[in-house]
Write a protein that holds these residues in place. Structure first.
Motif, PDB file in Angstrom:
ATOM      1  N   HIS A 128      78.940  66.619 -25.283  1.00  0.00           N
ATOM      2  CA  HIS A 128      79.753  66.462 -24.073  1.00  0.00           C
ATOM      3  C   HIS A 128      78.841  66.545 -22.855  1.00  0.00           C
ATOM      4  O   HIS A 128      77.862  67.297 -22.850  1.00  0.00           O
ATOM      5  CB  HIS A 128      80.825  67.555 -23.965  1.00  0.00           C
ATOM      6  CG  HIS A 128      81.789  67.580 -25.108  1.00  0.00           C
ATOM      7  ND1 HIS A 128      82.750  66.622 -25.294  1.00  0.00           N
ATOM      8  CD2 HIS A 128      81.926  68.454 -26.132  1.00  0.00           C
ATOM      9  CE1 HIS A 128      83.440  66.894 -26.381  1.00  0.00           C
ATOM     10  NE2 HIS A 128      82.958  68.011 -26.914  1.00  0.00           N
ATOM     11  N   ALA A 129      79.175  65.791 -21.822  1.00  0.00           N
ATOM     12  CA  ALA A 129      78.442  65.857 -20.550  1.00  0.00           C
ATOM     13  C   ALA A 129      79.463  65.941 -19.422  1.00  0.00           C
ATOM     14  O   ALA A 129      80.402  65.135 -19.372  1.00  0.00           O
ATOM     15  CB  ALA A 129      77.546  64.645 -20.379  1.00  0.00           C
ATOM     16  N   THR A 164      80.170  66.672 -15.112  1.00  0.00           N
ATOM     17  CA  THR A 164      79.685  66.830 -13.749  1.00  0.00           C
ATOM     18  C   THR A 164      80.425  68.009 -13.123  1.00  0.00           C
ATOM     19  O   THR A 164      81.645  67.985 -12.986  1.00  0.00           O
ATOM     20  CB  THR A 164      79.943  65.561 -12.913  1.00  0.00           C
ATOM     21  OG1 THR A 164      79.336  64.438 -13.557  1.00  0.00           O
ATOM     22  CG2 THR A 164      79.372  65.708 -11.515  1.00  0.00           C
ATOM     23  N   GLU A 213      76.448  63.252 -10.837  1.00  0.00           N
ATOM     24  CA  GLU A 213      77.185  62.440 -11.811  1.00  0.00           C
ATOM     25  C   GLU A 213      76.285  61.451 -12.541  1.00  0.00           C
ATOM     26  O   GLU A 213      76.474  61.193 -13.736  1.00  0.00           O
ATOM     27  CB  GLU A 213      78.312  61.685 -11.101  1.00  0.00           C
ATOM     28  CG  GLU A 213      79.234  60.961 -12.078  1.00  0.00           C
ATOM     29  CD  GLU A 213      80.442  60.338 -11.388  1.00  0.00           C
ATOM     30  OE1 GLU A 213      81.201  59.644 -12.073  1.00  0.00           O
ATOM     31  OE2 GLU A 213      80.611  60.559 -10.169  1.00  0.00           O
ATOM     32  N   THR A 258      74.562  63.196 -15.453  1.00  0.00           N
ATOM     33  CA  THR A 258      75.443  63.479 -16.582  1.00  0.00           C
ATOM     34  C   THR A 258      75.781  62.195 -17.339  1.00  0.00           C
ATOM     35  O   THR A 258      75.907  62.205 -18.567  1.00  0.00           O
ATOM     36  CB  THR A 258      76.739  64.180 -16.123  1.00  0.00           C
ATOM     37  OG1 THR A 258      77.352  63.412 -15.085  1.00  0.00           O
ATOM     38  CG2 THR A 258      76.447  65.573 -15.629  1.00  0.00           C
ATOM     39  N   GLN A 259      75.889  61.094 -16.642  1.00  0.00           N
ATOM     40  CA  GLN A 259      76.151  59.812 -17.299  1.00  0.00           C
ATOM     41  C   GLN A 259      74.968  59.389 -18.172  1.00  0.00           C
ATOM     42  O   GLN A 259      75.147  58.876 -19.277  1.00  0.00           O
ATOM     43  CB  GLN A 259      76.451  58.733 -16.259  1.00  0.00           C
ATOM     44  CG  GLN A 259      77.829  58.844 -15.635  1.00  0.00           C
ATOM     45  CD  GLN A 259      78.100  57.751 -14.607  1.00  0.00           C
ATOM     46  OE1 GLN A 259      77.192  57.043 -14.187  1.00  0.00           O
ATOM     47  NE2 GLN A 259      79.357  57.623 -14.182  1.00  0.00           N
ATOM     48  N   SER A 315      75.015  61.464 -21.346  1.00  0.00           N
ATOM     49  CA  SER A 315      76.305  61.513 -22.052  1.00  0.00           C
ATOM     50  C   SER A 315      76.293  60.862 -23.435  1.00  0.00           C
ATOM     51  O   SER A 315      77.040  61.270 -24.313  1.00  0.00           O
ATOM     52  CB  SER A 315      77.405  60.874 -21.191  1.00  0.00           C
ATOM     53  OG  SER A 315      77.125  59.497 -20.963  1.00  0.00           O
ATOM     54  N   THR A 316      75.448  59.843 -23.626  1.00  0.00           N
ATOM     55  CA  THR A 316      75.415  59.161 -24.920  1.00  0.00           C
ATOM     56  C   THR A 316      74.576  59.918 -25.950  1.00  0.00           C
ATOM     57  O   THR A 316      74.551  59.549 -27.120  1.00  0.00           O
ATOM     58  CB  THR A 316      74.831  57.737 -24.767  1.00  0.00           C
ATOM     59  OG1 THR A 316      73.520  57.834 -24.186  1.00  0.00           O
ATOM     60  CG2 THR A 316      75.706  56.881 -23.873  1.00  0.00           C
TER      61      THR A 316
END
Length: 221
Positions: free
Chosen positions: A50-51, A53, A38, A41-42, A45-46
């Protein structure tokens, strides 16, 4: 299909996967980033569209993400060879149009090819090869393996090449290699003429058999 409309999914947000995801996003493509971690992916994500987990070895999870609707899926899983292979199998079964997979070794790559990977990538090996060629001959700026027998290289024009044209250098007759293009600053001449003279700062894009390219490198070290 219009390249501008292609959608990419990158599985595995390690150094290689995140680098590919960032580069594609920077070029304006829609990118889905997937990783089981996670935090990873965080972090991405920006940057991407799309991101998510998710466990890429879970067929239902990939199906729920609509993975088969993506034009290209890159499997960039690093150390876990089993997950890499299983993910590739699932993607093939789900009917993904194009699957590119990062391989850790030649054996890993052979397995991936046999189970349906459309292209196998060896980032560590390829980077090592590029660095080695640059160290052996500083005039070699880049080196890309096209097949087991053929490669392409970027060679900086210097020394005895300066002021000569392609006819005078006669690289094809002497070394069995072909000059595909000449890069002058930001401009790329993809149809160089025999009488084109070479100046300092020019870069030759040359293709040929690996053994012939090696002879060329040695001659212009």
């Amino acid at each position: 299909m219009d390249m501008a409309k292609k959608q990419y999914a990158i599985i595995g947000m390690g150094r290689f996967g995140s680098s590919v995801a960032k580069a594609l996003s920077g070029m304006g493509f829609d990118v889905l980033a997937i990783d089981a971690d996670e935090q990873r992916t965080q972090e991405i994500s920006t940057i991407v569209t799309h991101a998510v987990t998710a466990d890429s070895t879970d067929e239902e999870a990939l199906r729920a993400l609509g993975i088969r609707n993506f034009d290209v899926v890159v499997v960039a899983i690093g150390e876990d060879i089993q997950s890499s292979i299983l993910t590739t199998l699932i993607l093939k079964d789900l009917g993904v149009p194009a699957i590119l997979v990062k391989a850790k070794s030649e054996l890993h790559g052979k397995v991936l090819s046999k189970i349906g990977a459309d292209k196998v990538i060896y980032p560590e090996r390829d980077m090592g090869m590029r660095v080695a060629h640059h160290l052996a001959s500083p005039n070699i700026l880049d080196y890309i393996e096209l097949s087991p027998d053929y490669s392409i290289l970027d060679m900086k024009v210097s020394g005895p090449m300066l002021g000569k044209n392609l006819l005078e250098l006669d690289i094809r007759a002497k070394y069995g290699c072909n000059v595909m293009a000449i890069r002058k600053g930001e401009e790329m001449n993809i149809s160089p003429r025999a009488e084109d003279r070479l100046a300092e700062g020019d870069i030759l894009v040359i293709v040929g058999r690996k053994d012939n390219l090696a002879k060329l490198e040695m001659a212009y070290q």
